[in-house]
Design an enzyme around this catalytic site. Structure first.
Site, PDB file in Angstrom:
ATOM      1  N   GLU A  83     -39.153 -24.318  14.578  1.00 38.88           N
ATOM      2  CA  GLU A  83     -39.881 -22.935  14.440  1.00 38.88           C
ATOM      3  C   GLU A  83     -38.911 -21.686  14.113  1.00 38.88           C
ATOM      4  O   GLU A  83     -39.351 -20.484  14.546  1.00 38.88           O
ATOM      5  CB  GLU A  83     -40.818 -22.874  15.830  1.00 38.88           C
ATOM      6  CG  GLU A  83     -39.701 -22.948  17.118  1.00 38.88           C
ATOM      7  CD  GLU A  83     -40.810 -22.580  18.386  1.00 38.88           C
ATOM      8  OE1 GLU A  83     -41.291 -21.752  18.693  1.00 38.88           O
ATOM      9  OE2 GLU A  83     -40.746 -23.715  19.177  1.00 38.88           O
ATOM     10  N   CYS A 120     -42.797 -25.780  20.100  1.00 30.10           N
ATOM     11  CA  CYS A 120     -41.638 -26.915  20.833  1.00 30.10           C
ATOM     12  C   CYS A 120     -42.274 -28.301  20.476  1.00 30.10           C
ATOM     13  O   CYS A 120     -41.583 -29.340  20.564  1.00 30.10           O
ATOM     14  CB  CYS A 120     -41.421 -26.364  22.144  1.00 30.10           C
ATOM     15  SG  CYS A 120     -40.608 -24.928  22.383  1.00 30.10           S
ATOM     16  N   THR A 163     -33.315 -17.077  28.027  1.00 30.50           N
ATOM     17  CA  THR A 163     -33.692 -18.510  28.086  1.00 30.50           C
ATOM     18  C   THR A 163     -33.318 -18.985  26.602  1.00 30.50           C
ATOM     19  O   THR A 163     -33.584 -19.998  26.148  1.00 30.50           O
ATOM     20  CB  THR A 163     -34.980 -18.861  28.234  1.00 30.50           C
ATOM     21  OG1 THR A 163     -35.968 -18.120  27.270  1.00 30.50           O
ATOM     22  CG2 THR A 163     -35.897 -18.480  29.649  1.00 30.50           C
ATOM     23  N   SER A 211     -47.370 -17.586  29.631  1.00 27.58           N
ATOM     24  CA  SER A 211     -46.994 -18.915  28.901  1.00 27.58           C
ATOM     25  C   SER A 211     -46.594 -20.090  30.137  1.00 27.58           C
ATOM     26  O   SER A 211     -47.035 -21.214  29.687  1.00 27.58           O
ATOM     27  CB  SER A 211     -45.720 -18.526  28.164  1.00 27.58           C
ATOM     28  OG  SER A 211     -44.636 -18.529  28.897  1.00 27.58           O
ATOM     29  N   HIS A 244     -40.759 -31.167  28.611  1.00 28.17           N
ATOM     30  CA  HIS A 244     -40.107 -29.916  27.764  1.00 28.17           C
ATOM     31  C   HIS A 244     -39.649 -28.931  28.764  1.00 28.17           C
ATOM     32  O   HIS A 244     -40.183 -28.553  29.540  1.00 28.17           O
ATOM     33  CB  HIS A 244     -41.552 -29.378  27.039  1.00 28.17           C
ATOM     34  CG  HIS A 244     -40.904 -27.922  26.298  1.00 28.17           C
ATOM     35  ND1 HIS A 244     -39.798 -27.859  25.693  1.00 28.17           N
ATOM     36  CD2 HIS A 244     -41.379 -26.698  26.600  1.00 28.17           C
ATOM     37  CE1 HIS A 244     -39.712 -26.494  25.146  1.00 28.17           C
ATOM     38  NE2 HIS A 244     -40.684 -25.947  25.779  1.00 28.17           N
TER      39      HIS A 244
HETATM   40  P1  HMG Z   1     -38.240 -12.799  34.234  1.00 30.62           P
HETATM   41  O1  HMG Z   1     -39.299 -11.880  34.777  1.00 30.62           O
HETATM   42  O2  HMG Z   1     -37.325 -12.459  33.652  1.00 30.62           O
HETATM   43  O3  HMG Z   1     -37.893 -13.620  35.603  1.00 30.62           O
HETATM   44  O4  HMG Z   1     -39.014 -13.888  33.483  1.00 30.62           O
HETATM   45  P2  HMG Z   1     -38.424 -13.718  36.958  1.00 30.62           P
HETATM   46  O5  HMG Z   1     -38.335 -12.550  37.675  1.00 30.62           O
HETATM   47  O6  HMG Z   1     -39.641 -14.199  36.954  1.00 30.62           O
HETATM   48  O7  HMG Z   1     -37.399 -14.696  37.557  1.00 30.62           O
HETATM   49  C1  HMG Z   1     -37.330 -15.975  37.156  1.00 30.62           C
HETATM   50  C2  HMG Z   1     -37.289 -16.907  38.315  1.00 30.62           C
HETATM   51  O8  HMG Z   1     -36.061 -16.693  39.138  1.00 30.62           O
HETATM   52  C3  HMG Z   1     -38.296 -16.741  39.363  1.00 30.62           C
HETATM   53  O9  HMG Z   1     -38.820 -17.888  40.255  1.00 30.62           O
HETATM   54  C4  HMG Z   1     -37.523 -15.636  40.552  1.00 30.62           C
HETATM   55  O10 HMG Z   1     -38.447 -16.032  41.824  1.00 30.62           O
HETATM   56  C5  HMG Z   1     -36.372 -16.511  40.398  1.00 30.62           C
HETATM   57  P3  HMG Z   1     -40.230 -18.433  40.323  1.00 30.62           P
HETATM   58  O11 HMG Z   1     -40.869 -17.333  41.392  1.00 30.62           O
HETATM   59  O12 HMG Z   1     -41.132 -18.308  39.206  1.00 30.62           O
HETATM   60  O13 HMG Z   1     -39.978 -19.648  40.923  1.00 30.62           O
HETATM   61  N1  HMG Z   1     -35.296 -15.455  40.740  1.00 30.62           N
HETATM   62  C6  HMG Z   1     -34.386 -15.443  41.540  1.00 30.62           C
HETATM   63  N2  HMG Z   1     -34.015 -16.910  42.725  1.00 30.62           N
HETATM   64  C7  HMG Z   1     -33.081 -16.656  43.232  1.00 30.62           C
HETATM   65  N3  HMG Z   1     -32.190 -15.593  43.665  1.00 30.62           N
HETATM   66  C8  HMG Z   1     -32.456 -14.603  42.899  1.00 30.62           C
HETATM   67  C9  HMG Z   1     -33.491 -14.421  41.941  1.00 30.62           C
HETATM   68  N4  HMG Z   1     -34.154 -13.622  41.154  1.00 30.62           N
HETATM   69  C10 HMG Z   1     -35.106 -14.138  40.656  1.00 30.62           C
HETATM   70  N5  HMG Z   1     -31.677 -13.442  42.832  1.00 30.62           N
HETATM   71  C11 HMG Z   1     -39.506 -15.780  31.959  1.00 30.62           C
HETATM   72  C12 HMG Z   1     -38.797 -15.223  33.109  1.00 30.62           C
HETATM   73  C13 HMG Z   1     -39.597 -17.309  32.183  1.00 30.62           C
HETATM   74  C14 HMG Z   1     -41.135 -15.167  31.823  1.00 30.62           C
HETATM   75  C15 HMG Z   1     -38.946 -15.007  30.946  1.00 30.62           C
HETATM   76  O14 HMG Z   1     -37.805 -15.779  30.678  1.00 30.62           O
HETATM   77  C16 HMG Z   1     -39.609 -15.457  29.583  1.00 30.62           C
HETATM   78  O15 HMG Z   1     -40.347 -14.840  29.149  1.00 30.62           O
HETATM   79  N6  HMG Z   1     -39.057 -16.605  28.756  1.00 30.62           N
HETATM   80  C17 HMG Z   1     -39.509 -17.024  27.604  1.00 30.62           C
HETATM   81  C18 HMG Z   1     -41.061 -17.849  27.942  1.00 30.62           C
HETATM   82  C19 HMG Z   1     -40.898 -18.986  28.591  1.00 30.62           C
HETATM   83  O16 HMG Z   1     -39.870 -19.659  28.517  1.00 30.62           O
HETATM   84  N7  HMG Z   1     -42.142 -19.785  28.799  1.00 30.62           N
HETATM   85  C20 HMG Z   1     -42.122 -21.026  29.482  1.00 30.62           C
HETATM   86  C21 HMG Z   1     -43.171 -21.624  29.162  1.00 30.62           C
HETATM   87  S1  HMG Z   1     -43.900 -21.771  27.609  1.00 30.62           S
HETATM   88  C22 HMG Z   1     -42.831 -22.731  26.761  1.00 30.62           C
HETATM   89  O17 HMG Z   1     -42.079 -23.794  27.464  1.00 30.62           O
HETATM   90  C23 HMG Z   1     -42.711 -22.846  25.536  1.00 30.62           C
HETATM   91  C24 HMG Z   1     -41.538 -22.561  24.848  1.00 30.62           C
HETATM   92  O18 HMG Z   1     -40.385 -23.093  24.780  1.00 30.62           O
HETATM   93  C25 HMG Z   1     -41.632 -22.029  23.202  1.00 30.62           C
HETATM   94  C26 HMG Z   1     -42.412 -22.917  22.387  1.00 30.62           C
HETATM   95  O19 HMG Z   1     -43.290 -23.749  22.596  1.00 30.62           O
HETATM   96  O20 HMG Z   1     -41.969 -22.881  21.003  1.00 30.62           O
HETATM   97  C27 HMG Z   1     -41.112 -21.179  25.414  1.00 30.62           C
END
Ligand code: HMG
Length: 445
Positions: A83, A120, A163, A211, A244
């Site tokens: 991609e 992906c 990520t 997502s 994935h």
């Molecule tokens: P964010 O807002 O930066 O992070 O976004 P957050 O605040 O949600 O924190 C992430 C996790 O860390 C959370 O865990 C927090 O609680 C934890 P959860 O509650 O979800 O279990 N956390 C902590 N843990 C321990 N100590 C701490 C602490 N602070 C926070 N101090 C997000 C995270 C994934 C949304 C962002 O990185 C993003 O937008 N990523 C890109 C999209 C993505 O990867 N989506 C995944 C599903 S879609 C997919 O897999 C397809 C993809 O590969 C693309 C394709 O298909 O081509 C992306």
């Protein structure tokens, strides 16, 4: 019936490495544990100045061809899943074939080349295409080369920046495979979704939180669809379940959901009853929201049980090791999860012959696919030949300032001159643009 599957795999990581908790998090003003504990990421790979999806893909493919003693005449098909393509017409597979033709006798003149796009999941779709081509008897004894290659960069400042990753996976798909046989049975969960997309732009528009919900919803549908053809799944049926892995924290959520689904109406649900009760049943609730809330409550308890933790540690955790060290490789991500699991099995001295894997692929936009794989007798030789740890250890660490430069180098909108961080050796490199704006490559000794 011919057995068809993955005969061998190789990876090529971007040669630079960024330490997320120690280098990235402090500059972002974030707690390092958000990375290590929350997202489950420690380091991520980035391409050096002379690397891109073509060089990483061609280098992985060359390692594979050299190790298996192949020449272009042995390959009837080259499919690239990506991609991160830079050309809307000429597929990346032609560039990679051009690279490989610089170093092998013969050419890929009679090989069918293409490029697969569905975020992906395109890597797994390319495996399918190769599988179907061989099963249809159109391969004339030749194998297919499937290359999943991506530079997963997000806009600076986007939450997805945490990520990122870059690397390629090359896989040889053949009859009587040496690594895993793919199941004929598959399940799909696929809906038109607007959660992660790149409408003619390099960096994705992302609704990160949504997502994650879409990933889980489509994965559940794919599992139900898989069960409709393959029969009920059960946690004990599968030695590993590679998903994935955009980041390991995502898989933590998918695994919990999968375990709950697989254990419903089973001995495991019975065993857990005295500790956490039975799983909520939709019929017992007046509204869907009430039912969902009850399910969430049940899952919160389920994840603390010994049965779940033991299963997670054995079946899921070993799939996450490479990902936690390289970040998201998009199309290659589920394939490094499989590799990670098989490396762990080899390290533990497990006998994997005949064992089953359940593989959960996913692509935003959005589609999940589930199929099973059967590990072949020769799996250990194949896995011992892949040099993942050496490649990852050989990466050059970059500072935050270096990271900013390298992000700009690979930003198609920017033109900046930056010295390479590493010295290329025995590999394909990007050398600049030709007169029709094509990208040019050379093999350096
Ligand atoms: P964010 O807002 O930066 O992070 O976004 P957050 O605040 O949600 O924190 C992430 C996790 O860390 C959370 O865990 C927090 O609680 C934890 P959860 O509650 O979800 O279990 N956390 C902590 N843990 C321990 N100590 C701490 C602490 N602070 C926070 N101090 C997000 C995270 C994934 C949304 C962002 O990185 C993003 O937008 N990523 C890109 C999209 C993505 O990867 N989506 C995944 C599903 S879609 C997919 O897999 C397809 C993809 O590969 C693309 C394709 O298909 O081509 C992306």
């Amino acid at each position: 019936m011919t057995s068809v599957g993955i005969d061998a795999m190789e990876i090529w990581t971007g040669k630079l490495v960024l330490d997320l908790p120690n280098t990235f998090a402090p500059v972002k003003g974030e707690d390092p544990e958000k990375y290590t504990k929350g997202l489950g990421l420690h380091t991520s790979s980035f391409p050096d100045v002379y690397e891109d999806i073509v060089t990483m893909g061609a280098n992985a493919a060359k390692q594979l061809m050299d190790r298996k003693g192949l020449t272009p005449a042995d390959i009837g098909r080259i499919d690239v899943a990506t991609e991160s393509a830079f050309d809307n017409s000429k597929p990346v597979s032609t560039y990679i074939a051009g690279c490989l033709e610089q170093v092998y006798d013969g050419d890929f003149r009679h090989a069918n080349k293409g490029e697969r796009k569905f975020a992906c999941i395109a890597g797994t779709q390319s495996l399918d295409d190769a599988y179907n081509w061989i099963k249809a008897g159109r391969n004339r004894g030749r194998a297919a080369l499937v290359i999943a290659t991506d530079t997963a960069l997000y806009e600076r400042g986007d939450p997805g920046e945490a990520t990122q990753g870059a690397g390629a996976v090359a896989m040889l798909i053949d009859e009587d495979p040496d690594l895993v046989e793919l199941s004929t049975e598959q399940g799909y969960g696929s809906m038109d979704e607007t959660d992660f997309l790149k409408p003619n732009q390099q960096f994705p528009s992302v609704d990160g939180k949504r997502s994650m919900q879409v990933y889980l919803a489509r994965m559940r549908e794919a599992l139900e669809d898989y069960e409709s053809v393959a029969g009920r799944t059960h946690p004990d049926l599968f030695e590993y379940i590679p998903f994935h892995t955009p980041f390991p924290g995502m898989v933590r959520k998918a695994a919990l959901l999968g375990f709950r689904h697989m254990t419903r109406d089973t001995d495991i649900e019975d065993d857990l009853e005295s500790e956490i009760g039975r799983q909520p049943r939709e019929a017992d609730f007046e509204t869907w929201d009430d039912y969902e809330e009850a399910i969430r409550g049940y899952m919160d308890e389920l994840k603390t049980t010994e049965q779940y933790r033991d299963w997670y540690g054995r079946v899921i955790e070993p799939t996450l090791d490479i990902s936690s060290r390289v970040g998201n490789w998009y199309t290659g991500s589920v394939h490094i999860a499989r590799l990670s699991a098989l490396i762990a099995a080899a390290d533990e001295g497990k006998d994997m012959t005949g064992k089953q894997l359940l593989v959960g692929s996913y692509g935003s936009g959005a589609q999940a696919e589930i199929h099973a794989e059967t590990v072949q007798e020769t799996w250990l030789d194949e896995i011992e030949a892949v040099d993942v740890d050496d490649q990852l250890a050989a990466r050059t660490e970059i500072s935050f300032d270096d990271y900013e430069l390298i992000h700009d180098v690979h930003n198609h909108e920017k033109e900046i001159e930056v010295e390479e961080f590493t010295q290329p050796e025995a590999e394909f490199v990007f050398t600049g643009w030709g007169r029709m704006n094509e990208r040019r490559y050379e093999y350096v000794e």
